[in-house]
Design a protein around this motif. Structure first.
Motif, PDB file in Angstrom:
ATOM      1  N   ILE A 138      14.046 -13.436 -13.739  1.00  0.00           N
ATOM      2  CA  ILE A 138      13.733 -12.349 -12.802  1.00  0.00           C
ATOM      3  C   ILE A 138      13.490 -11.094 -13.624  1.00  0.00           C
ATOM      4  N   GLY A 139      12.410 -10.391 -13.330  1.00  0.00           N
ATOM      5  CA  GLY A 139      12.080  -9.192 -14.099  1.00  0.00           C
ATOM      6  C   GLY A 139      11.650  -8.032 -13.223  1.00  0.00           C
ATOM      7  N   ILE A 140      12.086  -6.836 -13.604  1.00  0.00           N
ATOM      8  CA  ILE A 140      11.626  -5.616 -12.932  1.00  0.00           C
ATOM      9  C   ILE A 140      10.391  -5.159 -13.693  1.00  0.00           C
ATOM     10  N   ARG A 141       9.228  -5.272 -13.090  1.00  0.00           N
ATOM     11  CA  ARG A 141       7.993  -5.034 -13.816  1.00  0.00           C
ATOM     12  C   ARG A 141       7.574  -3.567 -13.841  1.00  0.00           C
ATOM     13  N   ARG A 142       7.609  -2.892 -12.682  1.00  0.00           N
ATOM     14  CA  ARG A 142       7.116  -1.514 -12.606  1.00  0.00           C
ATOM     15  C   ARG A 142       7.659  -0.829 -11.372  1.00  0.00           C
ATOM     16  N   SER A 143       7.596   0.489 -11.376  1.00  0.00           N
ATOM     17  CA  SER A 143       8.057   1.266 -10.224  1.00  0.00           C
ATOM     18  C   SER A 143       7.191   2.513 -10.076  1.00  0.00           C
ATOM     19  N   LYS A 144       7.176   3.038  -8.867  1.00  0.00           N
ATOM     20  CA  LYS A 144       6.429   4.264  -8.583  1.00  0.00           C
ATOM     21  C   LYS A 144       7.179   5.074  -7.539  1.00  0.00           C
ATOM     22  N   ARG A 145       7.430   6.340  -7.882  1.00  0.00           N
ATOM     23  CA  ARG A 145       8.084   7.265  -6.949  1.00  0.00           C
ATOM     24  C   ARG A 145       7.075   8.319  -6.511  1.00  0.00           C
ATOM     25  N   MET A 146       7.068   8.651  -5.228  1.00  0.00           N
ATOM     26  CA  MET A 146       6.172   9.686  -4.718  1.00  0.00           C
ATOM     27  C   MET A 146       6.959  10.765  -3.990  1.00  0.00           C
ATOM     28  N   GLN A 147       6.636  12.010  -4.322  1.00  0.00           N
ATOM     29  CA  GLN A 147       7.189  13.183  -3.642  1.00  0.00           C
ATOM     30  C   GLN A 147       6.027  13.783  -2.847  1.00  0.00           C
ATOM     31  N   ALA A 148       6.167  13.840  -1.545  1.00  0.00           N
ATOM     32  CA  ALA A 148       5.037  14.199  -0.692  1.00  0.00           C
ATOM     33  C   ALA A 148       4.724  15.687  -0.687  1.00  0.00           C
ATOM     34  N   LYS A 149       3.426  15.999  -0.668  1.00  0.00           N
ATOM     35  CA  LYS A 149       2.968  17.358  -0.374  1.00  0.00           C
ATOM     36  C   LYS A 149       2.950  17.545   1.132  1.00  0.00           C
ATOM     37  N   GLY A 150       2.556  16.478   1.841  1.00  0.00           N
ATOM     38  CA  GLY A 150       2.592  16.474   3.301  1.00  0.00           C
ATOM     39  C   GLY A 150       3.769  15.632   3.743  1.00  0.00           C
ATOM     40  N   ARG A 151       3.477  14.379   4.122  1.00  0.00           N
ATOM     41  CA  ARG A 151       4.524  13.395   4.391  1.00  0.00           C
ATOM     42  C   ARG A 151       3.992  12.023   4.013  1.00  0.00           C
ATOM     43  N   LEU A 152       4.909  11.092   3.826  1.00  0.00           N
ATOM     44  CA  LEU A 152       4.526   9.768   3.360  1.00  0.00           C
ATOM     45  C   LEU A 152       4.470   8.751   4.499  1.00  0.00           C
ATOM     46  N   ALA A 153       3.489   7.884   4.401  1.00  0.00           N
ATOM     47  CA  ALA A 153       3.421   6.700   5.258  1.00  0.00           C
ATOM     48  C   ALA A 153       3.630   5.494   4.358  1.00  0.00           C
ATOM     49  N   LEU A 154       4.405   4.526   4.834  1.00  0.00           N
ATOM     50  CA  LEU A 154       4.677   3.301   4.081  1.00  0.00           C
ATOM     51  C   LEU A 154       4.136   2.107   4.844  1.00  0.00           C
ATOM     52  N   TYR A 155       3.449   1.228   4.135  1.00  0.00           N
ATOM     53  CA  TYR A 155       2.970  -0.010   4.754  1.00  0.00           C
ATOM     54  C   TYR A 155       3.232  -1.166   3.809  1.00  0.00           C
ATOM     55  N   LEU A 156       3.826  -2.229   4.342  1.00  0.00           N
ATOM     56  CA  LEU A 156       4.067  -3.449   3.587  1.00  0.00           C
ATOM     57  C   LEU A 156       3.295  -4.585   4.243  1.00  0.00           C
ATOM     58  N   HIS A 157       2.476  -5.255   3.456  1.00  0.00           N
ATOM     59  CA  HIS A 157       1.760  -6.426   3.949  1.00  0.00           C
ATOM     60  C   HIS A 157       2.543  -7.642   3.486  1.00  0.00           C
ATOM     61  N   GLY A 158       3.383  -8.152   4.373  1.00  0.00           N
ATOM     62  CA  GLY A 158       4.329  -9.179   3.964  1.00  0.00           C
ATOM     63  C   GLY A 158       5.251  -8.594   2.911  1.00  0.00           C
ATOM     64  N   ALA A 159       5.511  -9.362   1.872  1.00  0.00           N
ATOM     65  CA  ALA A 159       6.333  -8.864   0.766  1.00  0.00           C
ATOM     66  C   ALA A 159       5.511  -8.704  -0.501  1.00  0.00           C
ATOM     67  N   LYS A 160       4.194  -8.934  -0.405  1.00  0.00           N
ATOM     68  CA  LYS A 160       3.355  -8.999  -1.593  1.00  0.00           C
ATOM     69  C   LYS A 160       2.559  -7.730  -1.893  1.00  0.00           C
ATOM     70  N   ILE A 161       2.341  -6.891  -0.895  1.00  0.00           N
ATOM     71  CA  ILE A 161       1.580  -5.656  -1.088  1.00  0.00           C
ATOM     72  C   ILE A 161       2.351  -4.499  -0.475  1.00  0.00           C
ATOM     73  N   GLY A 162       2.528  -3.425  -1.235  1.00  0.00           N
ATOM     74  CA  GLY A 162       3.200  -2.229  -0.739  1.00  0.00           C
ATOM     75  C   GLY A 162       2.339  -1.003  -0.980  1.00  0.00           C
ATOM     76  N   VAL A 163       2.249  -0.120   0.026  1.00  0.00           N
ATOM     77  CA  VAL A 163       1.407   1.070  -0.062  1.00  0.00           C
ATOM     78  C   VAL A 163       2.175   2.302   0.404  1.00  0.00           C
ATOM     79  N   LEU A 164       2.054   3.384  -0.352  1.00  0.00           N
ATOM     80  CA  LEU A 164       2.549   4.694   0.068  1.00  0.00           C
ATOM     81  C   LEU A 164       1.372   5.653   0.103  1.00  0.00           C
ATOM     82  N   VAL A 165       1.260   6.437   1.176  1.00  0.00           N
ATOM     83  CA  VAL A 165       0.186   7.417   1.309  1.00  0.00           C
ATOM     84  C   VAL A 165       0.781   8.781   1.629  1.00  0.00           C
ATOM     85  N   ASP A 166       0.394   9.778   0.841  1.00  0.00           N
ATOM     86  CA  ASP A 166       0.793  11.167   1.069  1.00  0.00           C
ATOM     87  C   ASP A 166      -0.322  11.821   1.879  1.00  0.00           C
TER      88      ASP A 166
END
Length: 292
Positions: A138-166
């Motif tokens: 098991i490996g932790i490959r990468r991470s991304k943190r976002m601090q919003a200028k506006g606000r964040l929306a989160l969408y997960l397509h199953g467990a395979k795709i993750g999206v954050l939008v500011d």
């Protein structure tokens, strides 16, 4: 002449969407150079630019966390060897906990994330314990943190795709844009953000295509600019046709909703990781040879 393996032909087919024989011929002409063969096919056959996200191999999950006020969020890619383990409850929960740690404690990278202390112990110790329990790497490959200028929306397509939008604007806009990104996977937000070397390479490819058609210089120049604009539209969020209404671009949809996107991030499990393919029969023969 370089030997053209079936695996190389398959990879070129996945990149271009063209037939096996076309791909094999192009590889032969380019002496097995995959990048040059792709360019050749784009010039001669008009194949579309490849998407890196199409070459998905490794298993795992995208862990995600979003603050209640929508101001801070994070994504983490946690990899496993098999899809079976990727569905394990402990594995999924570990991925989610990592995303919360990234969002709330802001480690500089995955190495620092692994060194963080938690109520359950150091992250790296927890990872190793999970490896022992599940019996798979098991490996932790990468991470991304976002601090919003506006606000964040989160969408997960199953467990395979993750999206954050500011974003700024109606709540449904954030969700719609996040879903669009999960589907269309834009490489850049605007045309201005596309690196100059990518633009230059595409212009060269389109110029070579125009010459293949034997067009006069003036017409060729117009063809090149038209094709280049189309290409830039296809790889940028603002230029893409909106997934819920392909009669308008994302940029026009946002304008109509009086909304704005400040930035986005998305992870696709295994993106860019090439899984090793093995020839079982060849392995058996090799082992038999060693035995004699």
């Amino acid at each position: 002449m370089a030997e053209i393996s079936a695996g190389l032909v398959k990879e070129l087919r996945e990149l271009t969407g063209l037939g096996m024989m076309e791909c094999k011929k192009a590889l032969s002409e380019c002496e097995g150079d995959l990048k040059k063969a792709e360019e050749l096919l784009r010039i001669k056959s008009g194949a579309k630019a490849s998407k890196a996200a199409s070459r998905i191999a490794a298993e795992g999950v995208i862990g995600a966390w979003l603050a209640a006020d929508g101001k801070v969020g994070a994504l983490v890619e946690l990899n496993s060897e098999t899809d079976f383990v990727a569905k394990n409850d402990d594995f999924v929960a570990f991925g989610a906990s990592l995303a919360e740690l990234v969002a709330t404690r802001n480690p500089a990278d995955v190495d620092e994330l692994g060194s963080l202390d938690t109520m359950a112990g150091k992250v790296e110790a927890r990872r190793q314990a999970l490896v022992q329990k599940i019996g798979e790497n098991i490996g932790i490959r990468r991470s991304k943190r976002m601090q919003a200028k506006g606000r964040l929306a989160l969408y997960l397509h199953g467990a395979k795709i993750g999206v954050l939008v500011d974003y700024e604007g109606p709540e449904e806009v954030g969700k719609d844009v996040a879903m669009h990104i999960a589907f269309a996977k834009p490489a850049h937000m605007t045309k201005a953000e596309v690196p100059a070397d990518i633009v230059s390479r595409e212009r060269d490819i389109q110029m070579a295509r125009a010459k293949e058609f034997g067009k006069p210089a003036e017409i060729a120049a117009k063809m090149v600019e038209g094709a280049l604009n189309k290409f830039l539209g296809e790889i940028t969020l603002m230029g893409q046709a909106f997934v819920k209404d392909d009669k308008q671009t994302v940029e026009k949809m946002l304008a109509a909703k009086k909304a704005k996107v400040h930035g986005y991030a998305f992870f696709v499990v295994g993106e860019g990781i090439e899984k090793k393919s093995t020839d079982f029969a060849a392995e058996v023969m090799a082992q038999a040879g060693k035995a004699h």
